[in-house]
Design a protein around this motif. Structure first.
Motif, short mmCIF file in Angstrom:
data_model
loop_
_atom_site.label_atom_id
_atom_site.label_comp_id
_atom_site.label_asym_id
_atom_site.label_seq_id
_atom_site.Cartn_x
_atom_site.Cartn_y
_atom_site.Cartn_z
N GLY A 11 -1.96 4.66 -5.30
CA GLY A 11 -1.59 5.64 -4.37
C GLY A 11 -1.29 4.41 -3.17
N LEU A 12 -0.82 5.03 -2.07
CA LEU A 12 -0.96 4.42 -0.77
C LEU A 12 -2.31 4.87 -0.10
CD1 LEU A 12 0.00 2.19 1.58
CD2 LEU A 12 1.46 4.17 2.30
N VAL A 13 -2.83 3.79 0.94
CA VAL A 13 -4.08 4.07 1.31
C VAL A 13 -4.12 3.04 2.81
CG1 VAL A 13 -5.83 2.60 -0.18
CG2 VAL A 13 -6.61 4.76 0.80
N GLN A 14 -4.86 3.57 3.25
CA GLN A 14 -5.62 2.40 4.44
C GLN A 14 -6.56 1.58 4.63
OE1 GLN A 14 -6.01 5.06 8.17
NE2 GLN A 14 -3.50 4.48 8.88
N PRO A 18 -7.05 -4.74 2.07
CA PRO A 18 -5.01 -5.06 1.93
C PRO A 18 -5.53 -5.85 0.64
CG PRO A 18 -5.79 -5.38 3.99
CD PRO A 18 -6.76 -4.88 2.97
N GLN A 21 0.43 1.98 -9.67
CA GLN A 21 0.19 1.10 -8.26
C GLN A 21 -1.37 1.31 -7.13
OE1 GLN A 21 2.63 -1.65 -7.72
NE2 GLN A 21 1.04 -2.00 -6.04
N VAL A 22 -1.72 0.41 -6.62
CA VAL A 22 -2.34 0.65 -5.20
C VAL A 22 -1.86 0.15 -4.59
CG1 VAL A 22 -5.22 0.56 -4.69
CG2 VAL A 22 -4.36 1.51 -6.87
N THR A 23 -1.73 0.77 -2.81
CA THR A 23 -1.24 -0.20 -1.94
C THR A 23 -1.95 0.13 -0.81
OG1 THR A 23 0.96 -0.21 -2.84
CG2 THR A 23 0.76 -0.35 -0.77
N VAL A 24 -2.83 -0.95 -0.90
CA VAL A 24 -4.19 -0.87 0.92
C VAL A 24 -3.70 -1.42 1.90
CG1 VAL A 24 -6.06 -1.28 1.43
CG2 VAL A 24 -6.15 -0.97 -0.85
N SER A 25 -3.12 -0.59 2.60
CA SER A 25 -2.56 -1.32 4.33
C SER A 25 -3.30 -1.22 4.72
CB SER A 25 -1.36 0.44 4.93
OG SER A 25 -2.14 0.80 5.23
N THR A 28 -4.61 -4.57 -2.99
CA THR A 28 -2.83 -4.34 -3.44
C THR A 28 -3.01 -4.99 -5.10
OG1 THR A 28 -2.85 -3.63 -1.26
CG2 THR A 28 -0.58 -3.93 -2.88
#
Length: 123
Positions: free
Chosen positions: A10-13, A88, A118-122, A91
């Motif tokens: 997922g999306l994580v900061q 980041p 998918q791993v997305t790091v913002s 990702t």
């Protein structure tokens, strides 16, 4: 035949955590060495960590040192990747892999791959 299904991406900061799971079918899961690889955009697939049937672990120290932990629950036919202090540069699409005879950092010896999560790091 072994089927691997990853989940938990997922999306994580940046600085956050995620736990990936890889559920395996088949009654011989406990005998396999399991691994996690990742592929960032425009880059080759890279080794992250592996765990043998007995629980011996190996990590790509440079990229995940002290932040990622691989574990397995043979009763649940599942391998996990706990990811803390995400950056980041983490990702990527994360892939689960299974090997009967052992795998190496280049991905040799792998018998089965999952479809990836998918791993997305913002930042």
């Amino acid at each position: 035949q072994v089927q691997l299904v990853e989940s938990g991406g997922g999306l994580v900061q940046a600085g956050g955590s995620l736990r990936l799971s890889c559920a395996a079918s088949g009654r011989t899961f406990s005998t396999y060495t399991m691994g996690w690889f990742r592929q960032a955009p425009g880059k080759e697939r890279a080794f992250v960590a592996s765990i043998t049937w007995s629980g011996r672990t190996i990590y790509d120290v440079d990229s995940v040192k002290g932040r990622f932990t691989i574990s397995r629950d043979n009763a649940k036919n599942t391998v996990y990747l706990q990811m803390n202090s995400l950056k980041p540069e983490d990702t990527a699409v994360y892939f689960c892999a299974a090997s009967q005879l052992g795998l190496d950092r280049l991905g040799r010896g792998i018998d089965y791959w999952g479809q990836g999560t998918q791993v997305t790091v913002s930042s």
